[in-house]
Design a protein around this motif. Structure first.
Motif, PDB file in Angstrom:
ATOM      1  N   ALA A  79      -5.664  24.803 -75.121  1.00 42.42           N
ATOM      2  CA  ALA A  79      -5.186  23.498 -76.341  1.00 42.42           C
ATOM      3  C   ALA A  79      -3.899  23.882 -76.683  1.00 42.42           C
ATOM      4  N   ALA A  80      -2.966  22.978 -76.754  1.00 42.20           N
ATOM      5  CA  ALA A  80      -1.705  23.168 -77.083  1.00 42.20           C
ATOM      6  C   ALA A  80      -1.100  22.690 -78.512  1.00 42.20           C
ATOM      7  N   THR A  81      -0.144  23.409 -79.108  1.00 39.15           N
ATOM      8  CA  THR A  81       0.230  22.768 -80.162  1.00 39.15           C
ATOM      9  C   THR A  81       1.078  21.376 -79.951  1.00 39.15           C
ATOM     10  N   VAL A  82       1.780  21.507 -78.810  1.00 40.12           N
ATOM     11  CA  VAL A  82       2.375  20.441 -78.301  1.00 40.12           C
ATOM     12  C   VAL A  82       2.045  19.890 -77.202  1.00 40.12           C
ATOM     13  N   LEU A  90       9.635  19.729 -69.144  1.00 39.54           N
ATOM     14  CA  LEU A  90      10.194  21.336 -68.936  1.00 39.54           C
ATOM     15  C   LEU A  90       9.713  21.918 -70.022  1.00 39.54           C
ATOM     16  N   HIS A  91       9.291  21.406 -71.085  1.00 46.58           N
ATOM     17  CA  HIS A  91       8.915  22.254 -72.325  1.00 46.58           C
ATOM     18  C   HIS A  91       7.824  21.653 -72.948  1.00 46.58           C
ATOM     19  N   THR A  92       6.965  21.019 -72.410  1.00 50.97           N
ATOM     20  CA  THR A  92       5.468  20.553 -72.774  1.00 50.97           C
ATOM     21  C   THR A  92       4.438  20.956 -71.642  1.00 50.97           C
ATOM     22  N   ASP A  97      -2.827  25.934 -79.863  1.00 52.83           N
ATOM     23  CA  ASP A  97      -3.471  25.214 -81.144  1.00 52.83           C
ATOM     24  C   ASP A  97      -4.328  26.355 -81.893  1.00 52.83           C
ATOM     25  N   LEU A  98      -3.861  26.789 -82.955  1.00 50.34           N
ATOM     26  CA  LEU A  98      -4.441  27.728 -84.009  1.00 50.34           C
ATOM     27  C   LEU A  98      -5.388  27.160 -84.905  1.00 50.34           C
TER      28      LEU A  98
END
Length: 241
Positions: A79-82, A90-92, A97-98
């Motif tokens: 689970a990603a923040t972005v 390239l950046h996602t 996800d905290l």
């Protein structure tokens, strides 16, 4: 660039993971069986890790054991923040996800990684080259590089083999870099698994050792260079019916 061995996964996710580690005091988590695991040393090791999969990288095995199970979850990334953005591939995805929904799962994942290495007798800060190696007869040749799922260009997919270590079964094999000077192409290459499968051959492990040392073979190109490198010649004659 081929042998840089940077981990893009670490670049995208490690900083967030480390925020789950307190700056002082013990970091305790629970594995999937509910048993308490002290993460204090693991956090310290990951903070010091150079975020590469080089032979002397300490912490690479720990991060691999933490991150690889996450990549097998639905979606192929924790689970990603972005989240993934097609306009910024390239950046996602990036970050972890905290939120309360995911943070405990990340702590559990790190606890599982600590348990896995302990069960194999691998120190949390073991140099990567001491645990990932190609086996040639009785010899273990240290191998750098890491899984493509860790974002390592110099890919080595290396399942754990009990009593041996992480042993590459797939990944970087024939590598070649070419430049051009006024006299023509200049090519350097290396075959990571070497040319021969015969243990008696001098070419059974020679290029594997070159690969381990991040060294190259200069390839002959001109007729004179080919003659100078010539080992043997075979003449084949066809028949007609």
């Amino acid at each position: 660039m081929i042998f840089g061995n940077d981990s893009l996964a670490a670049e995208l996710a490690l900083d967030d993971l480390l925020t789950l580690c307190p700056g002082t005091g013990a970091a305790i988590a629970h594995d999937r069986h509910g048993e308490a695991v002290d993460l204090t040393e693991a956090c310290a090791v990951l903070r010091r890790w150079d975020r590469r999969m080089d032979l002397d990288s300490r912490g690479a095995a720990l991060f691999a054991e933490f991150f690889m199970p996450l990549t097998r979850q639905p979606g192929g990334f924790p689970a990603a923040t972005v989240p993934f953005d097609p306009a910024d591939p390239l950046h996602t995805p990036r970050g972890l996800d905290l939120s309360a929904e995911h943070a405990e799962g990340l702590r559990t994942g790190l606890a599982e990684a600590v348990r896995a290495l302990a069960s194999r007798g691998v120190a949390l800060d073991a140099p990567w080259g001491s645990v990932q190696h190609a086996v040639r007869g009785e010899e273990k040749i240290p191998v750098h590089g890491g899984s493509g799922m860790l974002g390592v260009l110099n890919m080595q997919e290396s399942p754990w083999r009990e009593g041996v270590g992480y042993v590459p079964v797939h990944g970087s094999s024939y590598m070649q870099i070419v430049t051009f000077d006024p006299d023509g192409p200049v090519a350097d290459a290396v075959l990571s698994y070497s040319q021969s499968t015969d243990p008696a051959s001098p070419h059974y492990a020679d290029q594997t050792k070159l690969y381990s040392a991040k060294r190259w073979n200069r390839l002959p190109f001109t007729p004179a260079q080919v003659r100078a490198e010539q080992v043997s010649v075979e003449h084949l004659r066809g028949t007609t019916h």
